[in-house]
Design an enzyme around this catalytic site. Sequence first.
Site, PDB file in Angstrom:
ATOM      1  N   HIS A 269       0.793  -1.218   0.000  1.00 14.98           N
ATOM      2  CA  HIS A 269       0.000   0.000   0.000  1.00 14.98           C
ATOM      3  C   HIS A 269       0.826   1.268   0.000  1.00 14.98           C
ATOM      4  O   HIS A 269       0.404   2.290  -0.523  1.00 14.98           O
ATOM      5  CB  HIS A 269      -1.056  -0.062   1.099  1.00 14.98           C
ATOM      6  CG  HIS A 269      -2.220  -0.782   0.543  1.00 14.98           C
ATOM      7  ND1 HIS A 269      -2.219  -2.150   0.421  1.00 14.98           N
ATOM      8  CD2 HIS A 269      -3.335  -0.333  -0.075  1.00 14.98           C
ATOM      9  CE1 HIS A 269      -3.329  -2.510  -0.206  1.00 14.98           C
ATOM     10  NE2 HIS A 269      -4.023  -1.436  -0.516  1.00 14.98           N
TER      11      HIS A 269
ATOM     12  N   GLU B 245     -10.731 -10.734  -7.475  1.00 13.22           N
ATOM     13  CA  GLU B 245      -9.330 -10.810  -7.049  1.00 13.22           C
ATOM     14  C   GLU B 245      -9.037 -12.093  -6.288  1.00 13.22           C
ATOM     15  O   GLU B 245      -7.906 -12.360  -5.923  1.00 13.22           O
ATOM     16  CB  GLU B 245      -8.945  -9.579  -6.217  1.00 13.22           C
ATOM     17  CG  GLU B 245      -9.861  -9.281  -5.058  1.00 13.22           C
ATOM     18  CD  GLU B 245      -9.497  -7.988  -4.310  1.00 13.22           C
ATOM     19  OE1 GLU B 245      -8.402  -7.448  -4.530  1.00 13.22           O
ATOM     20  OE2 GLU B 245     -10.319  -7.544  -3.494  1.00 13.22           O
TER      21      GLU B 245
ATOM     22  N   ASP C 208      -4.052  -8.526  -6.115  1.00 12.75           N
ATOM     23  CA  ASP C 208      -4.333  -9.709  -5.306  1.00 12.75           C
ATOM     24  C   ASP C 208      -4.520 -10.941  -6.176  1.00 12.75           C
ATOM     25  O   ASP C 208      -4.087 -12.036  -5.820  1.00 12.75           O
ATOM     26  CB  ASP C 208      -5.583  -9.484  -4.441  1.00 12.75           C
ATOM     27  CG  ASP C 208      -5.224  -8.793  -3.138  1.00 12.75           C
ATOM     28  OD1 ASP C 208      -4.245  -9.218  -2.507  1.00 12.75           O
ATOM     29  OD2 ASP C 208      -5.896  -7.802  -2.780  1.00 12.75           O
TER      30      ASP C 208
ATOM     31  N   CYS D  74      -8.556  -2.444 -11.981  1.00 13.70           N
ATOM     32  CA  CYS D  74      -8.093  -1.364 -11.115  1.00 13.70           C
ATOM     33  C   CYS D  74      -6.796  -1.729 -10.416  1.00 13.70           C
ATOM     34  O   CYS D  74      -6.287  -0.973  -9.609  1.00 13.70           O
ATOM     35  CB  CYS D  74      -9.160  -0.979 -10.100  1.00 13.70           C
ATOM     36  SG  CYS D  74      -9.565  -2.316  -8.973  1.00 13.70           S
TER      37      CYS D  74
END
Length: 788
Positions: free
Chosen positions: A398, A639, A663, A710
């Site tokens: 992240h 995902e 993921d 995304c």
Amino acid sequence: MLGARRRACCAHRFRALAFINIAGIRMITFADRSQPMLAKLQEIVQRVNAAANLHEALEIVVHRVRAAMDTDVCSVYVRDPTTSQYVLMATEGLSPSSVGKIRMAAGEGIVGLVATRQEPVNLANAAEHPSFRYFPETGEQRFSGFLAVPLVHFRQSMGVLVVQQITQRVFANDEVAFLVTIGAQLAATLSYAALGSAIPPGEHGPSGPIGLIQGLPGAPGVTIGNIVLPSPLADLDAVADRAPDDIVEEEAGFRRAVRETQQELRASADRMEGRLTDETRAIFDAYVLILGQDDLVDEVVARIRGGNWAPGALREAIAEHAKVFDQAEDAYLRARAEDIRAIGRRILFRLLSDVTVERQYPSDAVLLGDEVSLARVADVPHGKLRGIVCLRGSVVSHTAVLARGLGIPAVMGLGPRDVRSLDGHPIIVDGYRGRVFIDPLPAVVEEYRRLVQHEGQLSAKLAVLRDLEATTTDHVQIGLGLNVGLLTDLDVAANLDVDEVGLYRSEFPFMTRETFPMEEEQYEIYRKVLQAFAPKPVTMRTLDIGGDKPLSYFPITEENPFLGWRGIRLTLDRPDIFLPQLRAMLRANVGLNNLRIMFPMIGQIDEIKAARQAVDRACRELGEEGYECPAPSIGAMVEVPSALHSIPALSRYVDFFSIGTNDLTQYLLAVDRNNPNVARLYNHLDPAVIRALNGVIRDARRCGKPASVCGEMAADPGSAILLLGMGLGTFSMSASAVLRIKWVIRSFSSQRAKRVLYRAMRMECAETVRTMLDEELCRAGLGELVLA
Ligand code: PEP
Ligand code: MG
């Protein structure tokens, strides 16, 4: 080639990375010694770990190994990354003056041979070996018995560890196992040290750029700046060195912290009087005593006066004191090292709670830390953050996602290393190649200045695309979306002409706070985001915590967090967290009507049904309270691998799909997206991933549901060709990638992209796919994106 007789001498053929399971050799002891091998190993490893630097670690190894194995010589050769030669870096038994001077190329001498073959060699008489090379400066002709093990880390030869004996002898199996085990440990230590500066320059000239460290690309771009080390509150080891603003004030603050810690300890002991066993009481007393002795306090004060701030001086003094106990033979005394560290942490806590002065940031700050948390990034004043470097993590961590959102370069996964003394040092961050240069040479700075300039030119060139359509050369219209998470992203986004927010990561505002934000607070944030983009749609993803997205105030301890309680699994179990979030989103949408809600980590149909019901319930309740909440479009992230094969069933409950390739790649390839040990295996261009994606996009189209990507794949120019070929309708990415991807879209026809896709799907590995995509970009005149 080893001769047949000598080949027989190789006691074991341990392959690269063969790390002997310590438990498996627990019972082996050297024939003539009573101390078990495991104890010797542990002792050496402990001492190596406590070493202050690489040089000291190597000295410990040669000294301890020679004593433990009772050999005449122990030496370590380390690979110089610049010349690829193996340099004698430490020895006990050979002439000390030869250290730094004896150098062997790969394949040269027995040492070079062991490094190349990456397996041990065990010879009764080394001089008889055809590869034997004689260095008069070592006095080596006296030695016969020779055992050498390679130091291998991630398939790379880092060096060679050698023991030698005057007498002719073949080392026993347990001795080989011992040396291999030490070697495995040492290889990891070597890989973590910055070798570039550890090896003396040889006759071949200077040893190249100082402090070049290879990590993983995190966010694209290059920058030249100054290191800022954020100091986490509780961790003594993580405290950086820093010059104190006022030495007198610093010393007074430290003495105050010691007094308060003593008082606190006495008070704790008194409060617990009667409930403490004698032993526990003795520990408290010992703490107070240690603090009352002048040595520790004096040492810290001396270091403060020497120019370090109190937390840094404390860290050094505690490490020194603890080391003395760590090295004790007696187990009881060794355990006292932990007491010293515990005291250190207590004083540190006091010291840091006393820090009232605001941290000053340079105008070109590069945050460097183990993991740079969102809160640390948020601390840096607007416009001063130039780059982020993390010892852990990878492109999909992240922190990297955040850096891309902010448009600043990031390098991840440098591996554990001691960075505490680097505050304020100059650094170059190369986010494309995933490397950093600390204290770079002027020539390197010059080269990177040119690259920074080139970056600027590319951005200026791409700026003309800003108002142009994202259409392929055969006029297929493609949607472009943004991934956002922080309110600051909105500033960046304001300059871009995109169609939607394809992913709003709602966990970001949760990560920058110290407690769960309440419904009202969330409402304020979501309202700003929806307003900023209205009437364009904004896809808000519900809270996706767990896995690599921890909340400091909501710790989740699991053996396997990526397969555990994360995303929708967690929020469905916690309606007290989930419903306020849904309500805040729905309320923020009143009068704007541009909200779409999306759920992360959907793996089962029941989950999407339950999530939908929660939205319905929130809408109903809000309606009862008088809000006019239009029902938002609902989407599922694809995902989790099970979702790949459930598109038709999921389609009954959702209005759209968004594919989370970050993921999805990790779960399909079974490769942790944040683990530097397996980072080279993590690749969204793996043909298995490409084939899976093609299937999802095809199934969604057949079900009449729009699909977007995304994950990071949508921001990768090469991958964008493949996604175009799959017929993807919308690409959502961080702001910094938008114009680059628009350039790709405008340079390819959907037919040409399809042909590229079919070729990729027939390939066998990600590297071949990447090469082919790079060629395609160059052929289409987009070579600058490959260079970038
Ligand atoms: C993904 O997994 O691809 C994704 C977009 O979500 P995140 O990176 O936030 O897990
Ligand atoms: Mg995800």
